[in-house]
Design a protein around this motif. Structure first.
Motif, PDB file in Angstrom:
ATOM      1  N   SER A   1      45.178 -54.633 -13.208  1.00  0.00           N
ATOM      2  CA  SER A   1      44.918 -54.766 -11.774  1.00  0.00           C
ATOM      3  C   SER A   1      44.630 -53.393 -11.176  1.00  0.00           C
ATOM      4  CB  SER A   1      46.116 -55.412 -11.077  1.00  0.00           C
ATOM      5  OG  SER A   1      47.244 -54.566 -11.165  1.00  0.00           O
ATOM      6  N   ASP A   2      43.913 -53.388 -10.058  1.00  0.00           N
ATOM      7  CA  ASP A   2      43.518 -52.127  -9.422  1.00  0.00           C
ATOM      8  C   ASP A   2      44.707 -51.299  -8.965  1.00  0.00           C
ATOM      9  OD1 ASP A   2      40.867 -52.640  -9.850  1.00  0.00           O
ATOM     10  OD2 ASP A   2      40.521 -53.491  -7.856  1.00  0.00           O
ATOM     11  N   ASP A   3      45.815 -51.956  -8.653  1.00  0.00           N
ATOM     12  CA  ASP A   3      46.976 -51.208  -8.156  1.00  0.00           C
ATOM     13  C   ASP A   3      48.052 -51.016  -9.238  1.00  0.00           C
ATOM     14  OD1 ASP A   3      47.665 -53.861  -8.267  1.00  0.00           O
ATOM     15  OD2 ASP A   3      48.790 -53.860  -6.390  1.00  0.00           O
ATOM     16  N   ALA A   4      47.672 -51.231 -10.501  1.00  0.00           N
ATOM     17  CA  ALA A   4      48.639 -51.095 -11.588  1.00  0.00           C
ATOM     18  C   ALA A   4      49.083 -49.642 -11.740  1.00  0.00           C
ATOM     19  CB  ALA A   4      48.032 -51.582 -12.905  1.00  0.00           C
ATOM     20  N   THR A   5      50.361 -49.470 -11.959  1.00  0.00           N
ATOM     21  CA  THR A   5      50.924 -48.154 -12.252  1.00  0.00           C
ATOM     22  C   THR A   5      51.177 -48.101 -13.745  1.00  0.00           C
ATOM     23  OG1 THR A   5      52.009 -48.090 -10.101  1.00  0.00           O
ATOM     24  CG2 THR A   5      52.837 -46.588 -11.795  1.00  0.00           C
ATOM     25  N   PHE A   6      50.504 -47.179 -14.422  1.00  0.00           N
ATOM     26  CA  PHE A   6      50.653 -47.055 -15.862  1.00  0.00           C
ATOM     27  C   PHE A   6      51.837 -46.152 -16.189  1.00  0.00           C
ATOM     28  CE2 PHE A   6      46.691 -49.084 -15.840  1.00  0.00           C
ATOM     29  CZ  PHE A   6      46.389 -49.503 -17.135  1.00  0.00           C
ATOM     30  N   VAL A   7      52.617 -46.567 -17.182  1.00  0.00           N
ATOM     31  CA  VAL A   7      53.780 -45.796 -17.633  1.00  0.00           C
ATOM     32  C   VAL A   7      53.629 -45.528 -19.130  1.00  0.00           C
ATOM     33  CG1 VAL A   7      55.345 -46.694 -15.865  1.00  0.00           C
ATOM     34  CG2 VAL A   7      55.153 -47.872 -18.056  1.00  0.00           C
ATOM     35  N   ARG A   8      54.201 -44.421 -19.562  1.00  0.00           N
ATOM     36  CA  ARG A   8      54.131 -44.067 -20.977  1.00  0.00           C
ATOM     37  C   ARG A   8      55.220 -44.818 -21.738  1.00  0.00           C
ATOM     38  NH1 ARG A   8      54.127 -37.896 -22.974  1.00  0.00           N
ATOM     39  NH2 ARG A   8      56.247 -38.162 -23.689  1.00  0.00           N
ATOM     40  N   VAL A   9      54.809 -45.547 -22.778  1.00  0.00           N
ATOM     41  CA  VAL A   9      55.753 -46.324 -23.576  1.00  0.00           C
ATOM     42  C   VAL A   9      55.910 -45.762 -24.984  1.00  0.00           C
ATOM     43  CG1 VAL A   9      55.461 -48.459 -22.279  1.00  0.00           C
ATOM     44  CG2 VAL A   9      53.973 -47.989 -24.242  1.00  0.00           C
ATOM     45  N   GLY A  10      55.186 -44.719 -25.291  1.00  0.00           N
ATOM     46  CA  GLY A  10      55.290 -44.111 -26.609  1.00  0.00           C
ATOM     47  C   GLY A  10      54.202 -43.086 -26.814  1.00  0.00           C
ATOM     48  N   THR A  11      54.197 -42.513 -28.017  1.00  0.00           N
ATOM     49  CA  THR A  11      53.182 -41.531 -28.378  1.00  0.00           C
ATOM     50  C   THR A  11      52.696 -41.829 -29.790  1.00  0.00           C
ATOM     51  OG1 THR A  11      54.809 -39.979 -29.263  1.00  0.00           O
ATOM     52  CG2 THR A  11      54.191 -39.714 -26.936  1.00  0.00           C
ATOM     53  N   ALA A  12      51.592 -41.210 -30.145  1.00  0.00           N
ATOM     54  CA  ALA A  12      51.055 -41.285 -31.500  1.00  0.00           C
ATOM     55  C   ALA A  12      50.666 -39.871 -31.915  1.00  0.00           C
ATOM     56  CB  ALA A  12      49.846 -42.206 -31.547  1.00  0.00           C
ATOM     57  N   GLU A  13      50.775 -39.596 -33.217  1.00  0.00           N
ATOM     58  CA  GLU A  13      50.489 -38.257 -33.713  1.00  0.00           C
ATOM     59  C   GLU A  13      49.013 -37.982 -33.885  1.00  0.00           C
ATOM     60  OE1 GLU A  13      52.648 -37.508 -37.294  1.00  0.00           O
ATOM     61  OE2 GLU A  13      54.577 -37.947 -36.358  1.00  0.00           O
ATOM     62  N   ASP A  14      48.210 -39.024 -34.074  1.00  0.00           N
ATOM     63  CA  ASP A  14      46.784 -38.818 -34.306  1.00  0.00           C
ATOM     64  C   ASP A  14      46.002 -40.002 -33.727  1.00  0.00           C
ATOM     65  OD1 ASP A  14      46.583 -40.942 -36.356  1.00  0.00           O
ATOM     66  OD2 ASP A  14      47.736 -39.562 -37.595  1.00  0.00           O
ATOM     67  N   PRO A  15      44.676 -39.860 -33.630  1.00  0.00           N
ATOM     68  CA  PRO A  15      43.894 -40.935 -33.009  1.00  0.00           C
ATOM     69  C   PRO A  15      43.899 -42.227 -33.827  1.00  0.00           C
ATOM     70  CG  PRO A  15      42.438 -39.238 -33.884  1.00  0.00           C
ATOM     71  CD  PRO A  15      43.833 -38.710 -33.979  1.00  0.00           C
ATOM     72  N   PHE A  16      44.133 -42.132 -35.126  1.00  0.00           N
ATOM     73  CA  PHE A  16      44.156 -43.332 -35.958  1.00  0.00           C
ATOM     74  C   PHE A  16      45.391 -44.178 -35.645  1.00  0.00           C
ATOM     75  CE2 PHE A  16      42.040 -39.923 -38.329  1.00  0.00           C
ATOM     76  CZ  PHE A  16      40.757 -40.443 -38.326  1.00  0.00           C
ATOM     77  N   ASP A  17      46.546 -43.515 -35.582  1.00  0.00           N
ATOM     78  CA  ASP A  17      47.772 -44.227 -35.218  1.00  0.00           C
ATOM     79  C   ASP A  17      47.679 -44.746 -33.783  1.00  0.00           C
ATOM     80  OD1 ASP A  17      48.744 -43.697 -37.718  1.00  0.00           O
ATOM     81  OD2 ASP A  17      50.253 -42.229 -37.059  1.00  0.00           O
ATOM     82  N   ALA A  18      47.100 -43.946 -32.888  1.00  0.00           N
ATOM     83  CA  ALA A  18      46.943 -44.379 -31.491  1.00  0.00           C
ATOM     84  C   ALA A  18      46.107 -45.648 -31.420  1.00  0.00           C
ATOM     85  CB  ALA A  18      46.306 -43.268 -30.655  1.00  0.00           C
ATOM     86  N   ASP A  19      45.053 -45.710 -32.215  1.00  0.00           N
ATOM     87  CA  ASP A  19      44.204 -46.896 -32.218  1.00  0.00           C
ATOM     88  C   ASP A  19      44.938 -48.105 -32.785  1.00  0.00           C
ATOM     89  OD1 ASP A  19      41.553 -48.105 -31.745  1.00  0.00           O
ATOM     90  OD2 ASP A  19      41.534 -48.321 -33.925  1.00  0.00           O
ATOM     91  N   LEU A  20      45.733 -47.902 -33.839  1.00  0.00           N
ATOM     92  CA  LEU A  20      46.503 -49.013 -34.419  1.00  0.00           C
ATOM     93  C   LEU A  20      47.534 -49.544 -33.429  1.00  0.00           C
ATOM     94  CD1 LEU A  20      47.040 -47.643 -38.036  1.00  0.00           C
ATOM     95  CD2 LEU A  20      45.576 -49.553 -37.346  1.00  0.00           C
TER      96      LEU A  20
END
Length: 138
Positions: free
Chosen positions: A32-51
């Motif tokens: 939604s346009d008024d959504a507030t995004f929060v960080r729920v985790g991290t990934a070490e590289d773009p491959f893990d981020a994509d998975l």
């Protein structure tokens, strides 16, 4: 009515949050346009981020994985390793954290298998009794 030629439409931006950088990974339904995004985790590289983003997408959760540093310039001025922040709308935070934790556990569990497979592949390409590199000083 007769078919009228339609003016070409400009491509629609699916997620405004994901349009700012080349390193963003954006998946899932439109937030939604008024959504507030929060960080729920991290990934070490773009491959893990994509998975991880794909796992959240399968749960029908909007997700953005955003690189936290420029990979070309930052190593020169900032020796810290890059990472990707996994962000979802706040209303999806509890289930998204569970999915991210589960996916991290799966990635850790498969890391040993991948290392063994790489070692076996390397050994299979070497000739018996041959050193992979000539000794130093020869």
């Amino acid at each position: 009515m007769a078919d009228r030629p339609q003016a070409p439409r400009s491509p629609e931006v699916e997620h405004e949050l994901g349009t700012g950088g080349d390193h963003d990974i954006v998946k899932g339904p439109r937030a939604s346009d008024d959504a507030t995004f929060v960080r729920v985790g991290t990934a070490e590289d773009p491959f893990d981020a994509d998975l991880i983003a794909s796992a959240l997408d399968e749960a029908n959760i909007p997700v953005v994985a955003r690189a936290q540093k420029d990979h070309l310039l930052d190593p020169l001025v900032n020796p810290n390793a890059p990472f990707w922040a996994i962000m979802v709308p706040a209303e999806h935070e509890p289930i998204a954290r569970e999915i991210v934790e589960r996916r991290h556990a799966e990635l850790r569990a498969s890391a040993g298998d991948l290392e063994r497979a790489a070692s076996e592949e390397e050994r299979s390409t070497e000739a018996p009794g041959e050193m992979p590199f000539p000794p130093l000083g020869s």
